[in-house]
Design an enzyme around this catalytic site. Structure first.
Site: not given
Ligand code: UN1
Length: 498
Positions: A172, A226, A247, A281, A380
């Protein structure tokens, strides 16, 4: 362009017969018309995946891996085409979009090797003429729920390991990046993956995501998104005793010490804070500066941040693309307002922008005089907003670094090896960089974080297979008689007579 679900090896419309429009965030033009699925489509996909599982799990793992290698090869051949579509749909600049595809290529070839490993172990047993081993089984039907910020890389972290381990998958993708997801699935189709082994269902989280969480046949859910959605998903999945890997967010910091190579730290900060428009992230949203260099470094940084060029990611002159959509612009701007109200000092940026009258752009924004407890230093934002915090010492910098509700990535700039190792020891995030910004993890190492970033799992690396397999302990007694473990053994220190 029309984007459909892929269920049981066929590209099909949603049962609802509804469609929505997927926009290019730089031009606000439509990229695709997309099916809007609901729980009926999830049910059909799960049924297909359940039926396919019985055959797929029995395909020898090295043979499953060959399909992954073929998919990897197709990704290599189609890298440019996929990257261009990704930029149009998601907004990141073309070199970054190529990196997104490259990360999937890396994962295909890395995890393909698991086809000839999927290592279990044997250990000695306490009774004579008896053998013991621990082997890995697939789990069954698993769901991969993925975000829009890495529309190919993140699905690849989940789908490739799930498949090589013998699971069947419902994918998804985020509703903002369905076209890229569909092209990714097409690659598996062309690589020869049997029908039903990978199914694509596109639709909103509250309907499609929920239906996956509630469906009893879906045994595990790997989610990136999120913290708010992840927490709710985790709680609901727990009632079904489902395995869940989460994650989620980050509030990552770069620490720059007095002895750092400031030119290097400057380039790294610009890249980590404003690359991908801050929508990783792993993006850097806090800059912790050692007091003696704070004034100088801040000046250098603001000057360069003001020169970053916003625009369409397909243009080679663009440094920073748009945010994903209008709602993201509103969210980022609301945090800028919060920062001002909290008393932080705006040094540059702070405004939504249009390029050629269009697009969801936001100026690279830097706040100074940020206290570690302010909301802009704790929550965030997921946009190009950087908060500068002052620290008197490395110890204080590390304390500030660790005192947020997230724990994904951290970075330290220093030329002092003792400080570097002190930081490696004391920083409590899942990823630590020395003399590099907070982004750019490679797939052969565990990816994930502590605190509100995750729930203890790691993706990629040696840990990738852990989530997608079930351990099975096997004992084979070839003595021909009943031998009772813990009971029919000889006394401690006494060797059994053969
Ligand atoms: C993400 O933003 O969830 O380490 C992944 C990094 C990338 C992956 C980011 N290889 O910035």
């Amino acid at each position: 362009m029309q984007v459909r679900n892929y269920i049981n090896g066929k590209w099909v419309e949603a049962r609802s017969e509804e469609w929505y429009v997927d926009l290019n965030p730089a031009t606000e033009e439509p990229v695709a018309e997309v099916v809007k699925s609901d729980e009926r489509d999830v049910a059909a996909a799960v049924e297909a995946a359940e039926a396919a599982f019985e055959k797929w799990r029995k395909v020898p793992a090295p043979k499953r891996a060959e399909i992954l290698y073929r998919a990897g090869q197709l990704l290599v051949e189609r890298k440019e085409q996929l990257a261009r579509l990704l930029t149009q749909e998601m907004g990141k600049i073309l070199p970054e979009a190529r990196g997104d595809v490259q990360e999937a290529i890396d994962m295909a070839f890395y995890i393909g090797g698991e086809g000839r490993r999927l290592l279990g172990y044997t250990a000695p047993v306490e009774l004579p003429n008896k053998f013991g081993m621990a082997i890995r089984d697939p789990i069954g039907v698993v769901a991969c729920i993925t975000p829009w910020n890495f529309p190919i890389a993140i699905p690849s972290w989940k789908i490739f390991p799930a498949l090589v381990a013998g699971n069947t998958v419902i994918f998804k993708p985020a509703t903002d990046t369905p076209a890229t997801a569909a092209e990714f699935v097409r690659i598996f189709e062309e690589a020869g993956l049997p029908p039903g082994v990978l199914n694509l269902v596109i639709g909103p989280g509250p309907t499609v995501g929920n239906a996956l969480v509630e469906h009893p046949t879906v045994k595990a859910i790997s989610f990136t998104g999120s913290t708010e959605v992840g927490r709710d998903l985790y709680a609901r999945a727990a009632r079904h005793l489902k395995r869940v890997s989460l994650e989620m967010g980050g509030k990552n910091a770069i620490i720059v010490m007095e002895d750092a190579n400031l030119e290097l730290a400057l380039e790294a900060t610009l890249w980590a804070a404003f690359g991908t428009t801050g929508q990783r992230c792993t993006a850097c949203s806090r800059l912790i500066l050692h007091k003696p260099i704070k004034g100088k470094f801040t000046e250098m940084l603001v000057e360069r941040a003001k020169q970053l060029r916003l625009g369409n990611g397909l243009e080679p002159t663009t440094d920073v693309g748009p945010l994903i959509n209008e709602a993201a612009v509103r969210k980022v701007h609301s945090y800028v307002e919060i920062g001002k109200a909290e008393g932080a000092r705006l040094l540059c940026g702070g405004n939504p922008v249009k390029v050629n009258g269009k697009g969801f752009f936001y100026e690279p924004t830097i706040f100074d005089q940020v206290r570690p407890d302010m909301r802009i230093a704790q929550e965030e934002i997921f946009g190009p907003v950087l908060s500068i915090i002052e620290a008197e010492s490395l110890e204080e910098a590390i304390r500030i670094n660790n005192s947020v509700n997230y724990g994904l990535s951290s970075s330290l700039f220093t030329q002092d090896v003792n400080k570097a190792f002190q930081a490696i020891r004391d920083i409590t995030t899942g990823i630590v960089y020395i003399n590099h910004g907070t982004t750019g993890a490679e797939i052969q190492f565990p990816f994930g974080g502590t605190r509100g970033t995750g729930n203890g799992h790691r993706e990629a690396g040696l840990t990738a297979i852990e989530f997608f397999t079930e351990w099975k302990a096997v004992y084979v007694d070839y003595s021909g008689r009943l031998q009772r473990a813990q009971i029919d053994t000889t006394a401690f220190g006494q060797v059994p007579v053969q």
